[in-house]
Design a protein around this motif. Sequence first.
Motif, short mmCIF file in Angstrom:
data_model
loop_
_atom_site.label_atom_id
_atom_site.label_comp_id
_atom_site.label_asym_id
_atom_site.label_seq_id
_atom_site.Cartn_x
_atom_site.Cartn_y
_atom_site.Cartn_z
N LEU A 101 39.07 36.24 32.20
CA LEU A 101 39.27 37.76 32.24
C LEU A 101 38.18 38.60 32.64
O LEU A 101 38.47 39.54 33.27
N GLU A 102 36.79 38.18 31.91
CA GLU A 102 35.64 38.77 32.36
C GLU A 102 35.29 38.67 33.87
O GLU A 102 34.93 39.69 34.55
N ASN A 103 35.38 37.57 34.36
CA ASN A 103 35.21 37.43 36.10
C ASN A 103 36.30 38.10 36.64
O ASN A 103 36.06 38.31 37.99
N THR A 104 37.40 38.38 36.04
CA THR A 104 38.41 39.10 37.10
C THR A 104 38.43 40.64 36.86
O THR A 104 38.49 41.30 37.85
N PHE A 105 38.13 40.87 35.57
CA PHE A 105 38.12 42.33 35.45
C PHE A 105 36.79 43.11 35.13
O PHE A 105 36.72 44.37 35.26
N GLU A 145 33.30 41.60 35.63
CA GLU A 145 32.11 41.05 36.35
C GLU A 145 32.35 41.25 38.05
O GLU A 145 33.48 41.29 38.30
N GLU A 146 31.24 41.45 38.62
CA GLU A 146 31.49 41.51 40.20
C GLU A 146 31.98 40.17 40.78
O GLU A 146 31.33 39.08 40.03
N ASN A 179 40.46 41.57 48.68
CA ASN A 179 40.40 41.62 50.03
C ASN A 179 38.87 42.24 50.38
O ASN A 179 38.35 41.68 51.31
N GLU A 180 38.42 43.09 49.76
CA GLU A 180 37.03 43.66 49.46
C GLU A 180 35.99 42.48 49.19
O GLU A 180 35.08 42.54 50.03
N PHE A 181 36.40 41.76 48.37
CA PHE A 181 35.37 40.66 48.18
C PHE A 181 35.23 39.57 49.26
O PHE A 181 34.30 39.08 49.92
#
Length: 228
Positions: free
Chosen positions: A56-60, A62-63, A99-101
Motif C-alpha cells: 500500500l505504501e509503495n502504491t499510494f 511512495e514514488e 504510465n507516467e512511471f
Amino acid sequence: GVIRDGWLHFEVLSRGNDNRRFQGQVQLIESTGVSVISDIDDTMKTTQVHDLQSMLENTFLEEFQPVDDLQSVYRQWAAEGASFHYVSSSPWPLFEPLNEFCQGAGFPRGSYHLRLLRLRDHMLRRLPVIRRRGKGGKIKSILKAFPGRQFILVGDSAERDPEIYGAAARLYPNQVTAIYIRQVNQRPLDTQRAEQAFRGLPRQLWSTFEAAHELPATLLARETAGAL
C-alpha cells in the motif's frame, strides 16, 4: 486519427452540449513477430506485494521505483521489433501513474491490461486475494488475439506468475517461446514450486533471474541460446 510510430492517435468528442474532448492511442501490431507480456509489480517496479503494508505504501504513498535496470533490456528488445503488453492486477485508476512511471523510467511504450475494481472500504483488506485473480485471463486473451506471434513472458516469483505463465504455455505451446521469472527473496521459485508450475513443459522454456543483466541482451541472443 493519425498513425505515428505504429500507434493510432484519435480524439473522441462528446455529444450534444457537452464540449469535452477525449484523446486516446491504439497500438497497431502486426500479425507476426515477437511480443513481450510483462508483469509490472515487483518485475518492473518495486511494490513488495508479499507485505500488505509495504504494498500500500509503495502504491499510494511512495514514488514508484524501477526494479534494477530492466528498462534497458526492454528498450533493446523493442529496438529489435518486439511489441510490449503490460499486464497487472493493479486497478485501472492507477493507469495514469503507472504510465507516467513507465515513460519516465524509460520502458518502451506498450498496451496496458489492468483490473476493473470497485473500491469499497473493505477492499483494502482483500487486495492480496483480489490481485491473484484475472491476470491469467488477460494473458490468454492476448495470446488468442495474436495466434501468429511469438511471446516472451516476464514476471516474478512474489505472486503466481510462474503458475499463470506455465498454464498459458501449456495452452499455447506454439506461441510461448520463453518465460523469465525474477526471483523475489521473500517468495522464491524453488525446485518443488517450479516443477509444479511448469509441469509438462520443456526445461529450456523457462529460467529465473535476479538481475536484469542475466536476461538475453538481444532477441538474437535468445535464438542463439535455443529459446525459440
